[in-house]
Design a protein around this motif. Structure first.
Motif, short mmCIF file in Angstrom:
data_model
loop_
_atom_site.label_atom_id
_atom_site.label_comp_id
_atom_site.label_asym_id
_atom_site.label_seq_id
_atom_site.Cartn_x
_atom_site.Cartn_y
_atom_site.Cartn_z
N ALA A 135 -7.89 31.27 -1.74
CA ALA A 135 -7.85 32.45 -1.92
C ALA A 135 -5.97 33.30 -2.24
CB ALA A 135 -8.53 33.59 -0.95
N GLU A 136 -5.68 32.13 -0.64
CA GLU A 136 -4.16 32.17 -0.67
C GLU A 136 -3.53 32.71 -1.36
OE1 GLU A 136 -4.17 31.88 4.49
OE2 GLU A 136 -3.44 30.43 3.34
N LEU A 137 -3.10 30.97 -3.00
CA LEU A 137 -2.46 30.55 -3.37
C LEU A 137 -2.56 31.59 -4.92
CD1 LEU A 137 -0.75 28.11 -4.84
CD2 LEU A 137 -3.30 27.27 -5.43
N ARG A 138 -4.06 31.63 -5.21
CA ARG A 138 -4.37 32.45 -5.83
C ARG A 138 -3.20 34.76 -5.80
NH1 ARG A 138 -9.24 32.87 -5.70
NH2 ARG A 138 -9.75 34.90 -4.50
N ALA A 139 -3.22 34.80 -4.40
CA ALA A 139 -2.64 35.58 -4.24
C ALA A 139 -1.41 35.83 -3.86
CB ALA A 139 -3.10 36.39 -3.26
N VAL A 140 -0.70 34.80 -3.88
CA VAL A 140 0.77 34.28 -3.96
C VAL A 140 1.20 34.23 -5.45
CG1 VAL A 140 2.57 32.50 -3.69
CG2 VAL A 140 0.81 33.44 -1.69
N LEU A 141 0.35 33.56 -6.60
CA LEU A 141 0.58 32.90 -7.72
C LEU A 141 0.74 34.54 -8.62
CD1 LEU A 141 -1.27 29.05 -8.27
CD2 LEU A 141 1.23 30.52 -8.05
N ALA A 142 -0.64 35.81 -8.67
CA ALA A 142 -0.88 36.94 -9.53
C ALA A 142 0.92 37.36 -9.84
CB ALA A 142 -1.31 37.92 -8.54
N PRO A 143 1.70 37.60 -8.67
CA PRO A 143 2.88 38.27 -9.14
C PRO A 143 3.87 37.31 -10.15
CG PRO A 143 3.07 38.13 -7.50
CD PRO A 143 1.42 37.74 -7.58
N VAL A 144 3.80 35.82 -10.60
CA VAL A 144 3.96 34.91 -11.47
C VAL A 144 3.00 35.13 -12.13
CG1 VAL A 144 4.94 32.60 -11.23
CG2 VAL A 144 4.45 33.46 -9.06
N VAL A 145 2.16 35.06 -12.75
CA VAL A 145 1.35 34.73 -13.68
C VAL A 145 1.23 36.24 -14.64
CG1 VAL A 145 -0.73 34.65 -14.82
CG2 VAL A 145 -0.15 33.09 -12.83
N ALA A 176 -0.76 36.38 2.68
CA ALA A 176 -0.31 34.83 2.09
C ALA A 176 1.35 34.46 2.47
CB ALA A 176 -1.00 35.21 1.24
N GLN A 177 1.80 35.12 2.20
CA GLN A 177 4.00 35.58 2.10
C GLN A 177 3.78 35.06 3.50
OE1 GLN A 177 5.75 35.03 -0.19
NE2 GLN A 177 4.35 36.17 -1.90
N GLU A 178 3.42 35.01 4.70
CA GLU A 178 3.60 35.02 5.97
C GLU A 178 3.59 32.92 5.82
OE1 GLU A 178 1.11 36.32 8.72
OE2 GLU A 178 2.17 37.96 8.37
N GLN A 179 2.28 32.14 4.99
CA GLN A 179 1.73 31.23 4.91
C GLN A 179 3.21 31.07 4.22
OE1 GLN A 179 0.03 30.23 7.18
NE2 GLN A 179 -1.03 32.18 7.69
N VAL A 180 3.88 31.32 3.08
CA VAL A 180 4.80 31.03 2.27
C VAL A 180 6.07 30.67 3.77
CG1 VAL A 180 6.78 31.45 0.33
CG2 VAL A 180 4.58 31.95 -0.08
N GLY A 181 6.74 31.78 4.03
CA GLY A 181 7.76 31.04 4.97
C GLY A 181 7.53 29.76 6.03
N LEU A 182 6.48 30.11 6.82
CA LEU A 182 6.01 29.05 7.77
C LEU A 182 5.95 27.96 6.80
CD1 LEU A 182 4.48 28.72 10.42
CD2 LEU A 182 2.37 28.09 9.21
N ALA A 183 5.40 27.82 5.21
CA ALA A 183 5.48 26.07 5.09
C ALA A 183 6.50 25.68 4.06
CB ALA A 183 4.83 26.51 3.33
N TYR A 184 8.06 26.82 4.39
CA TYR A 184 9.13 26.81 4.17
C TYR A 184 9.61 25.27 5.48
CZ TYR A 184 13.91 26.77 2.55
OH TYR A 184 15.09 26.51 1.90
N ALA A 185 9.56 26.17 6.47
CA ALA A 185 10.21 25.87 7.26
C ALA A 185 9.23 24.44 7.54
CB ALA A 185 9.91 27.25 8.51
N GLY A 186 8.30 24.34 7.74
CA GLY A 186 7.93 22.77 7.98
C GLY A 186 7.87 21.86 6.91
#
Length: 581
Positions: A177-187, A272-282
Motif C-alpha cells: 500500500a505504501e508503494l502504491r501511494a508513493v508511485l501515484a504522483p509519478v504515474v 509513506a514519504q517518511e519511509q522514503v526518507g528512512l529508506a534513503y538513510a539506511g
C-alpha cells in the motif's frame, strides 16, 4: 469544475505554454538556418522575371547562394548530430511483466484510477527514487513506437509511453500500500507526457543535451571532432535559451501530476514519504559502510535490497525517531509483487556495484558475489588481514624492526625471523616512539593503497572488455544488454560514493585492522557485520565499537596508553604473531 481540477488544468496549460515556447525556439533556429536560402530564392526569381539584373545583382545573388549553401550545410551537420546523439538513459534493470505480473497489475490499476496512460514498461534502479523516463529518442531505441503491450495492452501501435523507474530499495522496505501511494504522483505524470507538444519539447531539449555531451567525449578523430565541436557550440547556445522554459515546464508537469494524484491514497502517502526518507538513510549507510569494503576487495554483496531491510530495522531499534517503523514489517512487502525477488535483488546489487564502484558486468576472477552469511569471514576477516599485511610491508620498506622474544616460533615450530614477524607491538612501538614518523608511515600506506586499487581497477576493466568481444557467444549476448553500454566510454564508477581518503585516515584504518587481527588470533574475538556501521569486532558475542578513539590518539598524538588499556581489557596479546593473508 472542482478547485483541484482547476489547479490541475492550470498546471497542464502552463506546461503546454512552456512547451510551445521551447518549440518556438526550435522554429526560430530553423528559420535562421533557411533564411539565406530563402533570400537566394527571391534573388533568382527576381532575376528570372527580369527585375534584378546586372553585374552587381549577379554578384550579390551568387554570394547569397554560397552563404545559403554553407549555412544549410552547417544546419544539416547540427541536425544530423541531434538525430544521431544518444540522450542519457539511466542505467536500470529491466523488469518484464512475466517477472512481475502483480507489480504491473498494480501500476496499471493505478493508471486507470488516475485516468492517465499506463507506463510502457517498468525498470529498477539501485537508488531511493522513482521517476518516468522517456526512451523514445530514435538514437536511444530502434523505433519511436512499439506494439502496445505490457502495461498499455491492446494490439494497436501507439507512441511509446515513458518507462516507470522504481528504486529497488523501496520494493523491499515498503509495504504494498505504501508503494502504491508513493508511485501515484509519478504515474500521474504520464498524462502530460502523452501531450504531443510536451513530448516534442522534451525530445528537442534532450537531443540538444546529448549533442553537448557527445562534443565533450575525448578521443575523437580530427574529421569528427571539428563538426562535433561546432554542433556542440550551437546546442549550448540553444540550451541557454531553453533552460528557463524547460525548468518551468517540468515544474508545471510535476505540479499537475501531484494535484491529479491527490485523490489516490493521499493520507497514506504522507506516512509513506517518511519511509522514503528512512529508506534513503539506511541505503546510504549500507552502501558506504557495508558494500564499499566488499567492493574494494573484488566482492559484491548479492542481496543489497534484502540487507537494507536489516539495516533499517536496526536503525529503527537504535533511533527513537524511527521507533515503530519496524512494526510495519508484518504487512505484505512490495517485493512480493515480483515472481523472483532474489534474482531481481541480485541484478540490482550488481548494477549498484558497477555504478558506485566500477567493475565488469559478469562474475569472474577478482569479482564475485558474496552472501550475507559469508560476509564476516570472506570480507571482514580478509579485509583486516589484507590491510594488516599492507601495514607491515610498508614498515618493512621503512626498515622498522620488530621486538620479538627469543625462541618465538611460527607454524610447525619453525623459528621466526625477528625482521619478518607481524606483531601488533611492532606497530604500536613505532608510532609511540619519540620522533616516530607517523607522517612517513601514512604516506607509505597511501601510496600502497593507490597502487593496489589501481591494479584492482585494471583487472575488472580488462575482464569487461574481454566479455564484450570474447569468444563465448553467451557472454557477448549478456553484455549486449548491458545497461551501462549507453554511457559509452565514460569510466566507471559513474557515481563514486566517497572522496579520496587522507593518509592519516588510511593509517588509522590499517592500525584498527591490525588490532582486530590480533584480537581474533589471541583473544578469541570474531569478525562480524553491523548493518549500519559495516565490519565489526565481536568480543564474547558483543560488538566492540570503542576501538576507534584509542587508535586515533595513537596515530595523531603518539600516545599508546589508551590503546594498551583497551588491549588489556579485551585480553589481546600484542607480542604474539598475527596471521596475515
Amino acid at each position: 469544475m472542482s478547485a483541484t481540477g482547476s489547479v490541475e488544468e492550470l498546471g497542464a496549460l502552463s506546461a503546454r505554454a512552456r512547451a510551445l515556447a521551447l518549440l518556438r525556439i526550435r522554429s526560430r533556429a530553423t528559420a535562421v538556418a533557411i533564411l539565406p536560402a530563402a533570400a537566394a530564392v527571391v534573388l533568382f526569381v527576381a532575376e528570372a522575371q527580369g527585375r534584378l539584373g546586372g553585374g552587381a545583382w549577379d554578384t550579390a545573388r551568387w554570394a547569397v547562394t554560397a552563404c545559403a549553401a554553407v549555412v544549410l550545410l552547417l544546419a544539416a551537420t547540427v541536425s544530423v548530430a541531434v538525430a544521431r546523439a544518444r540522450p542519457a538513459i539511466s542505467p536500470t534493470v529491466p523488469l518484464t511483466e512475466k517477472a512481475a505480473p502483480d507489480l504491473y497489475r498494480l501500476v496499471r490499476d493505478l493508471a486507470d484510477r488516475l485516468d492517465v496512460p499506463a507506463p510502457s514498461a517498468i525498470a529498477l534502479t539501485p537508488d531511493c527514487d522513482s521517476w518516468l523516463e522517456d526512451r523514445t529518442h530514435p538514437a536511444a531505441r530502434p523505433r519511436a513506437t512499439e506494439p502496445a503491450g505490457g502495461l498499455a495492452g491492446g494490439r494497436r501501435r501507439v507512441p511509446a509511453a515513458p518507462v516507470l523507474v522504481i528504486g529497488s530499495p523501496f520494493l523491499w522496505w515498503m509495504r504494498v500500500a505504501e508503494l502504491r501511494a508513493v508511485l501515484a504522483p509519478v504515474v500521474a505524470g504520464t498524462g502530460p507526457s502523452a501531450h504531443p507538444d510536451i513530448a516534442a519539447a522534451r525530445r528537442f531539449v534532450r537531443g540538444l543535451d546529448a549533442v553537448v555531451a557527445d562534443a565533450s567525449v575525448p578521443g575523437q578523430g580530427f574529421l569528427r571532432r571539428i563538426p562535433s565541436a561546432f554542433a556542440g557550440s550551437v546546442a549550448r547556445v540553444l540550451l541557454r535559451g531553453c533552460r528557463g522554459h524547460a525548468a518551468e515546464m517540468e515544474r508545471c508537469v510535476a505540479a499537475a501530476a501531484s494535484v491529479r494524484a491527490q485523490g489516490v491514497d493521499y493520507g497514506l502517502r504522507i506516512v509513506a514519504q517518511e519511509q522514503v526518507g528512512l529508506a534513503y538513510a539506511g541505503w546510504d549507510r549500507l552502501l558506504t559502510r557495508v558494500a564499499l569494503p566488499a567492493w574494494r576487495m573484488g566482492r559484491w554483496p548479492s542481496r543489497l535490497d534484502a540487507g537494507v531491510v536489516s539495516a533499517l530495522t536496526e536503525l529503527s531499534r537504535r533511533d527513537r525517531l524511527a521507533d515503530g517503523f519496524a512494526s510495519r514489517l508484518g504487512e505484505r512487502p512490495a517485493c512480493d509483487l515480483l515472481e523472483e525477488p532474489g534474482a531481481a535483488d541480485e541484478a540490482a546489487s550488481l548494477l549498484a556495484a558497477r555504478l558506485f564502484h566500477g567493475g565488469p558486468a559478469e562474475t569472474g576472477p577478482g569479482w564475485s558475489p558474496v552472501d550475507w552469511q559469508q560476509y564476516p569471514d570472506e570480507v571482514v576477516d580478509r579485509k583486516w588481514r589484507t590491510e594488516a599485511a599492507r601495514l607491515h610491508r610498508v614498515l618493512d620498506t621503512m626498515g622498522v624492526a620488530t621486538n620479538v622474544s627469543v625462541g618465538a616460533q611460527g607454524q610447525g615450530g619453525a623459528p621466526i625471523d625477528g625482521s619478518a614477524v607481524p606483531t601488533l607491538s611492532r606497530v604500536i612501538d613505532h608510532l609511540a616512539a619519540p620522533g616516530g614518523n607517523s607522517e612517513e608511515l601514512a604516506a607509505g600506506i597511501g601510496a600502497a593503497v593507490a597502487r593496489d586499487e589501481a591494479g584492482t581497477a585494471a583487472r575488472p576493466g580488462a575482464g569487461a572488455e574481454e566479455a564484450r568481444s570474447g569468444p563465448e557467444g553467451g557472454s557477448a549476448a549478456a553484455v549486449a544488454a548491458d545497461p551501462l553500454d549507453v554511457w559509452g566510454p565514460v569510466p566507471l564508477p559513474l557515481f563514486p560514493l566517497q572522496p579520496p581518503r587522507t593518509g592519516t585516515e588510511l593509517l588509522a584504518d590499517h592500525v584498527v585492522a591490525m588490532v582486530c587481527c590480533a584480537a581474533v588470533d589471541t583473544a578469541g574475538a570474531a569478525p562480524g557485520l553491523d548493518w549500519l556501521d559495516g565490519p565489526a569486532l565481536l568480543v564474547d558475542g558483543g560488538r566492540r565499537s570503542d576501538l576507534g578513539a584509542p587508535v586515533l590518539v595513537l596515530v595523531e598524538d603518539g600516545d599508546a596508553e589508551p590503546l594498551r588499556a583497551w588491549l588489556s581489557t579485551v585480553g589481546v596479546r600484542a607480542d604474539k604473531p598475527v596471521r596475515l593473508v
